[in-house]
Design a protein around this motif. Structure first.
Motif, PDB file in Angstrom:
ATOM      1  N   TRP A 188       0.828  -1.249  -0.029  1.00 22.50           N
ATOM      2  CA  TRP A 188      -0.089  -0.037   0.113  1.00 22.50           C
ATOM      3  C   TRP A 188       0.944   1.229  -0.015  1.00 22.50           C
ATOM      4  O   TRP A 188       0.541   2.391  -0.838  1.00 22.50           O
ATOM      5  N   GLU A 189       1.601   1.429   0.855  1.00 22.10           N
ATOM      6  CA  GLU A 189       2.562   2.723   0.852  1.00 22.10           C
ATOM      7  C   GLU A 189       3.521   2.753  -0.251  1.00 22.10           C
ATOM      8  O   GLU A 189       3.618   3.729  -0.810  1.00 22.10           O
ATOM      9  N   SER A 191       2.491   1.919  -3.353  1.00 26.40           N
ATOM     10  CA  SER A 191       1.758   2.159  -4.196  1.00 26.40           C
ATOM     11  C   SER A 191       1.290   4.031  -4.070  1.00 26.40           C
ATOM     12  O   SER A 191       1.193   4.265  -5.149  1.00 26.40           O
ATOM     13  N   GLN A 192       1.191   4.341  -2.993  1.00 27.86           N
ATOM     14  CA  GLN A 192       0.823   5.677  -2.616  1.00 27.86           C
ATOM     15  C   GLN A 192       2.117   6.644  -3.089  1.00 27.86           C
ATOM     16  O   GLN A 192       1.834   7.691  -3.747  1.00 27.86           O
ATOM     17  N   GLN A 195       1.751   6.763  -6.956  1.00 26.62           N
ATOM     18  CA  GLN A 195       0.472   7.604  -7.409  1.00 26.62           C
ATOM     19  C   GLN A 195       1.051   9.028  -7.124  1.00 26.62           C
ATOM     20  O   GLN A 195       0.665   9.927  -7.895  1.00 26.62           O
ATOM     21  N   SER A 220      -6.293   6.065  -4.072  1.00 23.90           N
ATOM     22  CA  SER A 220      -5.929   6.422  -2.710  1.00 23.90           C
ATOM     23  C   SER A 220      -7.245   6.302  -1.854  1.00 23.90           C
ATOM     24  O   SER A 220      -7.030   6.715  -0.476  1.00 23.90           O
ATOM     25  N   ILE A 275      -3.513  14.160  -2.773  1.00 20.91           N
ATOM     26  CA  ILE A 275      -2.890  13.290  -2.188  1.00 20.91           C
ATOM     27  C   ILE A 275      -1.960  13.410  -0.912  1.00 20.91           C
ATOM     28  O   ILE A 275      -1.622  12.709   0.005  1.00 20.91           O
ATOM     29  N   SER A 278      -3.067  13.050   2.798  1.00 22.40           N
ATOM     30  CA  SER A 278      -2.911  11.625   3.497  1.00 22.40           C
ATOM     31  C   SER A 278      -2.119  11.713   4.424  1.00 22.40           C
ATOM     32  O   SER A 278      -0.804  12.191   4.275  1.00 22.40           O
ATOM     33  N   ILE A 281       1.292  10.062   3.360  1.00 26.64           N
ATOM     34  CA  ILE A 281       2.068  10.805   2.380  1.00 26.64           C
ATOM     35  C   ILE A 281       2.558  12.221   2.919  1.00 26.64           C
ATOM     36  O   ILE A 281       3.735  12.656   2.529  1.00 26.64           O
TER      37      ILE A 281
END
Length: 291
Positions: A188-189, A191-192, A195, A220, A275, A278, A281
Motif C-alpha cells: 500500500w505505502e 503504491s501511494q 501515485q 488512494s 494526495i 493523506s 504521504i
C-alpha cells in the motif's frame, strides 16, 4: 501461433520473482522494454529468458507500447496471441492453460478483457466493495489475437492511461472469466508513493490540478473498503509471498524523482494535490525533508 507477452519495466526488482514464474508458463515469448532500470531488474529478467529492448522514454508514454508491438510483429509475424501485461500483474497460469485452446478458436482481431482483481494490503485478499475496484464490474482489456491490421491510435500521450491494447480494426470483443491479478496495492505505502510520482509528473507537464486530483483519487480512496479472500484456483502455481507487502523507501526510485521535481519547481506548485493530505504521504514528504 505463439503467445507473446509485452511489458514495460523500470526498477521492478521487488515483484519480478513473483510475477515472472507464472508468466513464463503462460507465454512462449516475453518482450520487455527496460527504461534504464537502476536496480537488479535486468539481472532478474535474464533468469526468465526475456528479450529486452531499449526504452528511451523518460515518462510512461504510450509510444513504448507501439514499439513493443512492432517488435513482436517484426520478430514473429502476425496471427499471434499478444498479452499486454504490467510487471505487477499475474494471469493465473492453471486457468489460462485450461482455457487457452478455447481462446485461440476466436478469429484474428479479437480482443479479450478480464476481471481486474486488486490485491490490497495483504497477499491473501482483494478489494470487493462497491467502489470502482470491484472485479465484478472492473474489467481490464489486456490481450488480443493479432490479424496483421489491428493497431493503436498512434497519438503520443505524456502518461499512458489509455487502453493498453489496440483499438483500430478490432473485429470482436470477448469477456473472459479468468482474472487478471494486480499486485500494485498489496504494498500500500509503495503504491501511494507511486501515485504521488504520477501526479507530480502531471503537474510538471502543466496539467490542471483539479483534473489530476479527480483522475487519481480512487487510487488512494479506502472509504467503505471491503475485502474477500483470493480464490484458490486463482493462485494455483503462484507464489504470493508476504514479503512483497513491505518496502524500504531507499529502494523506491520514485523518491529521488519526486524530490527533484519539488526542488526544481517549489513546494507551492504541488501544494493543491489532494494526495498530500493523506497521513502517510504527509509524513513521507516530511521524512524526506520536502514539506
Amino acid at each position: 501461433m505463439k503467445t507473446i507477452a509485452l511489458m514495460t519495466v523500470k526498477n521492478e526488482e521487488w515483484i519480478i520473482d513473483t510475477t515472472f514464474p507464472p508468466l513464463r508458463r503462460v507465454a512462449d515469448k516475453i518482450i520487455v522494454a527496460d527504461n534504464n532500470s537502476t536496480d537488479d531488474s535486468s539481472k532478474l529478467l535474464k533468469k526468465y529468458d526475456v528479450e529486452i529492448i531499449s526504452n528511451d522514454s523518460s515518462t510512461p508514454s504510450n509510444t513504448i507500447r507501439w514499439k513493443l508491438f512492432d517488435t513482436a510483429r517484426e520478430r514473429y509475424g502476425p496471427n499471434n496471441l499478444i498479452i499486454c501485461i504490467d510487471a505487477d500483474e499475474i494471469i493465473p497460469p492453471a486457468l489460462f492453460e485450461k482455457n487457452k485452446e478455447k481462446i485461440l478458436t476466436n478469429i484474428p482481431g479479437t480482443v479479450f478483457s478480464s476481471p481486474w482483481v486488486q490485491v490490497w494490503r495483504k497477499v491473501t485478499q482483494y478489494r470487493s466493495d462497491k467502489g470502482i475496484w470491484n472485479p465484478a464490474t472492473n474489467r481490464k482489456p489486456f490481450m488480443f489475437i493479432d490479424n496483421g491490421k489491428i493497431d493503436y491510435e498512434r497519438t503520443p500521450l505524456f502518461i499512458d492511461h489509455v487502453s493498453r491494447i489496440p483499438e483500430i480494426n478490432v473485429k470482436k470483443s470477448i469477456s473472459l472469466k479468468i482474472p487478471l491479478i494486480h499486485l500494485q496495492f498489496v504494498n500500500w505505502e509503495r503504491s501511494q508513493i507511486k501515485q504521488l510520482w504520477y501526479q507530480c509528473m502531471e503537474v510538471v507537464n502543466g496539467n490542471d490540478i483539479d483534473e489530476i486530483n479527480n483522475k487519481y483519487k480512487e487510487a488512494s480512496n479506502e472509504e467503505n473498503i471491503k475485502y474477500k479472500k483470493l480464490k484458490k484456483n486463482w493462485t494455483e502455481g503462484v507464489n504470493l509471498n508476504s514479503k512483497i507487502e513491505n518496502f524500504e523507501i531507499s529502494d523506491i526510485w520514485y523518491v529521488n524523482e519526486i524530490k527533484a521535481m519539488v526542488n526544481e519547481l517549489g513546494e507551492e506548485k504541488f501544494a493543491k494535490l489532494n494526495i498530500l493530505n493523506s497521513s502517510f504521504i504527509s509524513k513521507f514528504m516530511k521524512d524526506i525533508k520536502i514539506l
